[in-house]
Design an enzyme around this catalytic site. Structure first.
Site, short mmCIF file in Angstrom:
data_model
loop_
_atom_site.label_atom_id
_atom_site.label_comp_id
_atom_site.label_asym_id
_atom_site.label_seq_id
_atom_site.Cartn_x
_atom_site.Cartn_y
_atom_site.Cartn_z
N HIS A 177 48.66 46.53 43.72
CA HIS A 177 48.09 47.78 42.99
C HIS A 177 48.60 49.24 43.81
CE1 HIS A 177 47.69 45.35 39.79
NE2 HIS A 177 47.29 46.57 38.42
N GLU B 126 50.88 40.65 36.23
CA GLU B 126 49.56 39.94 36.07
C GLU B 126 48.68 39.12 35.46
OE1 GLU B 126 47.84 43.68 36.46
OE2 GLU B 126 49.42 44.92 36.26
N ARG C 11 35.82 44.25 40.44
CA ARG C 11 36.24 44.45 39.48
C ARG C 11 37.69 45.46 40.16
NH1 ARG C 11 36.21 47.74 33.49
NH2 ARG C 11 38.77 47.66 33.44
N LYS D 212 39.22 50.75 30.37
CA LYS D 212 39.95 51.52 31.41
C LYS D 212 40.67 52.30 30.56
CE LYS D 212 39.87 50.37 36.19
NZ LYS D 212 40.27 49.96 37.26
N LYS E 181 39.18 37.91 33.43
CA LYS E 181 39.25 39.95 33.73
C LYS E 181 37.61 40.00 32.64
CE LYS E 181 40.71 44.09 32.83
NZ LYS E 181 41.92 45.09 33.09
N ARG F 272 32.95 62.59 20.73
CA ARG F 272 31.70 62.03 21.62
C ARG F 272 31.83 60.50 21.57
NH1 ARG F 272 27.71 66.71 21.22
NH2 ARG F 272 28.34 68.17 22.79
N HIS G 131 51.53 50.80 43.60
CA HIS G 131 51.58 52.01 42.87
C HIS G 131 52.39 53.24 44.05
CE1 HIS G 131 49.51 56.03 42.52
NE2 HIS G 131 49.94 55.96 41.79
N ASN H 156 42.84 44.58 40.67
CA ASN H 156 43.84 45.97 42.04
C ASN H 156 45.03 45.53 43.05
OD1 ASN H 156 42.77 48.93 40.25
ND2 ASN H 156 41.92 48.97 42.06
N HIS I 19 55.64 48.86 36.18
CA HIS I 19 54.42 48.58 36.10
C HIS I 19 54.19 47.26 37.16
CE1 HIS I 19 50.40 49.07 36.89
NE2 HIS I 19 50.44 48.29 36.76
N GLU J 91 33.43 49.31 38.25
CA GLU J 91 34.11 49.43 39.65
C GLU J 91 33.30 50.05 40.55
OE1 GLU J 91 38.50 49.55 38.74
OE2 GLU J 91 37.96 49.98 41.09
P1 NAD Z 1 54.56 50.37 27.74
O1 NAD Z 1 53.62 50.23 26.41
O2 NAD Z 1 55.71 51.39 28.21
O3 NAD Z 1 55.70 49.24 26.75
C1 NAD Z 1 56.44 48.81 27.25
C2 NAD Z 1 57.82 48.99 26.49
O4 NAD Z 1 57.88 47.81 25.62
C3 NAD Z 1 57.44 50.22 26.17
O5 NAD Z 1 59.31 50.29 25.05
C4 NAD Z 1 57.15 49.46 23.63
O6 NAD Z 1 57.75 50.18 23.30
C5 NAD Z 1 57.76 47.84 24.18
N1 NAD Z 1 57.10 47.29 23.27
C6 NAD Z 1 55.68 46.75 23.52
N2 NAD Z 1 55.18 46.21 22.27
C7 NAD Z 1 56.55 45.11 21.66
C8 NAD Z 1 57.00 44.21 21.25
N3 NAD Z 1 55.76 43.73 20.71
N4 NAD Z 1 57.96 44.38 21.39
C9 NAD Z 1 59.31 45.22 21.38
N5 NAD Z 1 59.07 45.97 22.46
C10 NAD Z 1 57.33 46.70 22.29
O7 NAD Z 1 54.10 49.59 28.38
P2 NAD Z 1 52.75 47.89 29.28
O8 NAD Z 1 53.37 47.46 30.45
O9 NAD Z 1 51.99 47.50 28.07
O10 NAD Z 1 51.58 49.19 29.87
C11 NAD Z 1 52.14 49.84 30.71
C12 NAD Z 1 50.59 51.07 30.84
O11 NAD Z 1 50.07 50.08 30.94
C13 NAD Z 1 50.76 51.65 32.08
O12 NAD Z 1 50.57 53.26 31.81
C14 NAD Z 1 49.84 51.32 32.89
O13 NAD Z 1 48.90 52.27 33.88
C15 NAD Z 1 48.92 51.23 32.12
N6 NAD Z 1 47.10 49.95 32.30
C16 NAD Z 1 46.26 50.17 31.91
C17 NAD Z 1 45.49 48.55 32.13
C18 NAD Z 1 44.24 48.92 32.13
O14 NAD Z 1 43.36 48.29 32.45
N7 NAD Z 1 43.58 50.37 31.75
C19 NAD Z 1 45.66 47.91 33.18
C20 NAD Z 1 47.07 47.73 33.88
C21 NAD Z 1 48.02 48.73 32.76
N1 GLY Z 2 43.63 46.92 35.40
C1 GLY Z 2 42.48 47.06 36.46
C2 GLY Z 2 41.45 47.13 35.44
O1 GLY Z 2 40.92 46.95 34.71
O2 GLY Z 2 40.36 47.47 36.73
#
Ligand code: NAD
Ligand code: GLY
Length: 368
Positions: A249, A185, A242, A143, A227, A121, A253, A246, A267, A237
Site C-alpha cells: 500500500h 487484495e 494489522r 475502518k 482479515k 455519536r 499509494h 498494508n 486502488h 492497528e
Molecule cells: P468503488 O466502491 O469505487 O467501486 C468500484 C466501481 O464499481 C464503481 O464504479 C462502482 O459503482 C462499481 N460497482 C460496485 N459494485 C458493482 C457491481 N456489483 N456491479 C457493477 N458495478 C459495481 O471501489 P472499491 O474498489 O470497491 O473500493 C475502493 C475504496 O475502498 C477506496 O476508497 C479505498 O480507500 C477503500 N478501501 C477501504 C478499506 C477499509 O478497510 N475500509 C480497505 C480497502 C480499500
Molecule cells: N485495509 C487495511 C485494513 O483494513 O487495515
C-alpha cells in the site's frame, strides 16, 4: 454459505459469504431492521444493477427501501457527501439503535460507515459489499473514512458493522477491471501470512476470476477469515499486526497519488504493483530470494494486473514518488514503516527503511 465470525471485543459480528444473500436480505437481517423504512446508501451503478433485488427483498419482508443514491467514484468520499448523507439520515429520523445499509464497493462502505459512526455519536450499520475488494477487505474490520484536499482516508473512524453479507452473485455485474483490482487484495492475504493460499491463488486464480462459484466462495471466505484473525488481535492497528494488511500500500499509494487517484490506476491495481515493488525491494535488501519476488510479479501479470511501473507513463522521477510517501498517513514520528517480505507468506513490518534507499530502488524500477 460460509459464515466467518469477526470476534472483536465489544463489537462481534458475522460475515456471511454465499450466493443469493441480497434476495434473502430480510431473513439474513432478522432482528436488526426495527422499522418499516430502511435507509440504504448506494451509488448509481450499483443501484442500477442491484437496487431492484434489494428493494423487492425488503418489500416482500414488509419493509420499504429508502434510497440515497450517490455518484460512483472516489470523489464521493468527501466532506460534502458525508455532510449531506448525515443530514439525510437525520431527516429520516434514524436512531442510534437503527441500522443503515451500505450497498456498494469500498467507497460507499467507507462513507456510510463513517456517517454511521458520527450520527448521534454512532448508529448501527450493515455492509452489503458489491465489489470483490469490498467483500475481501473494506467491508470487514471497521475502518471508515473520507478523503480531504490533503489526501486519501485522512478523516475517519473505527466503527464496526453489525453484519456483512457478501453476496457472490453481485460479482457477475462487476466490470472485469474492478474484479481484478479486488483480486490483488485476495493475493495479499497469501503473501502476508499464508504461502499455501498463495499457491492456491497460483492454481485457481484464473478460474476464480472467470467465475467459478465454488472457487469464488473459497477465495472470499478464506480472505475474510484471514482479515478477521488479524483485526480481532489488533483492531486499532496499534501492535503492528494489522499494519501487515498494508503490504504494497505504501508503494501503491505513491503511484495512486502520482496518477491523481483517478481511473488511470485503480486502488487494487496500485496494491498489485505495490506488492511487486515490496517483494522486489525486499529481494534487493537480501531479505527475500529474487526468484520469490519474480514469482509474485509473474502471478500478478498472469491474471492481467499490472506489474511494471514503467508501463504506467508516470512522467516523474523517483524523488517525486518518494515524496508522495512522506504524506502517507502511516508516517510515525518522522519514519515510514514498510511492510516487507522474508518469504512468500512471511511479511513483516520494517521500521528502519531510509526513504533514500526506496528512491534509489524506484529509480531502477522506473527504467526497467
Ligand atoms: P468503488 O466502491 O469505487 O467501486 C468500484 C466501481 O464499481 C464503481 O464504479 C462502482 O459503482 C462499481 N460497482 C460496485 N459494485 C458493482 C457491481 N456489483 N456491479 C457493477 N458495478 C459495481 O471501489 P472499491 O474498489 O470497491 O473500493 C475502493 C475504496 O475502498 C477506496 O476508497 C479505498 O480507500 C477503500 N478501501 C477501504 C478499506 C477499509 O478497510 N475500509 C480497505 C480497502 C480499500
Ligand atoms: N485495509 C487495511 C485494513 O483494513 O487495515
Amino acid at each position: 454459505m460460509a459464515v466467518i465470525a469477526v470476534d472483536i471485543a465489544g463489537a462481534p459480528y458475522e460475515v456471511r459469504v454465499g450466493t443469493g444473500l441480497l434476495a434473502s436480505l430480510v431473513e439474513q437481517c432478522r432482528g436488526k431492521l426495527r422499522k418499516r423504512r430502511v435507509p440504504i446508501v448506494t451509488d448509481a451503478h450499483v443501484h442500477a444493477a442491484w437496487g431492484a433485488v434489494v428493494e423487492n427483498a425488503l418489500h416482500e419482508g414488509g419493509h420499504e427501501a429508502v434510497w440515497r443514491i450517490l455518484p460512483p467514484g472516489e470523489g464521493t468520499k468527501s466532506w460534502e457527501q458525508l455532510s449531506a448523507t448525515v443530514d439525510w439520515l437525520l431527516a429520516e429520523e434514524v436512531e442510534r439503535g437503527d441500522h443503515v445499509i451500505a450497498l456498494g464497493g469500498g467507497v460507499i462502505g467507507d462513507l456510510t460507515g463513517f456517517a454511521a459512526a458520527i450520527l448521534k455519536r454512532g448508529c448501527k450499520f450493515i455492509q452489503l459489499p458489491t465489489t470483490l475488494l469490498a467483500q475481501v477487505d473494506s467491508s470487514v474490520g471497521g475502518k471508515t473514512a473520507i478523503n480531504t484536499a490533503a489526501g486519501k482516508n485522512l478523516v475517519g473512524a473505527f466503527h464496526q458493522p453489525s453484519l456483512v453479507l457478501a453476496d457472490l452473485a453481485v460479482l457477475d455485474t462487476l466490470p472485469r477491471r474492478e474484479l481484478l483490482a479486488g483480486y490483488a487484495e485476495v493475493v495479499k492475504y497469501g503473501l502476508i501470512g499464508d504461502a499455501g493460499f498463495f499457491a492456491w491463488c497460483d492454481a485457481n486464480g484464473d478460474a476464480m476470476i472467470a467465475g467459478d462459484p465454488g472457487l469464488r466462495e473459497y477465495a472470499v471466505a478464506h480472505s475474510v477469515a484471514a482479515k478477521a484473525r488479524i483485526v480481532k488481535e489488533d483492531e486499532r492497528e496499534t501492535t503492528g499486526l494489522r499494519a501487515l494488511l498494508n503490504l504494497g500500500h505504501t508503494f501503491g499509494h505513491a503511484l495512486e497519488a502520482q496518477t491523481g487517484f483517478s481511473e488511470r490506476l485503480l486502488h487494487g491495481e496500485g496494491v498489485a504493483l505495490g506488492m511487486v515493488l515490496a517483494a522486489r525491494f525486499s529481494a534487493e535488501r537480501g531479505l527475500l530470494p529474487r526468484a520469490s519476488a519474480e514469482h509474485v510479479a509473474r502471478h500478478v501479470a498472469a491474471v492481467g494486473l499490472p506489474n511494471e511501473i514503467s508501463t504506467l507513463g508516470l512522467n516523474c522521477d523517483s524523488q517525486t514518488l518518494a515524496a508522495h510517501m512522506l504524506h502517507d498517513k502511516k508516517m510515525d514520528a518522522g519514519t515510514l514503516p514498510f511492510v516487507l517480505m522474508k518469504g512468500i507468506g512471511e511479511a513483516f513490518l520494517a521500521k528502519d527503511v531510509a526513504l533514500s534507499d526506496v528512491a534509489n530502488f524506484l529509480d531502477a524500477q522506473l527504467r526497467r
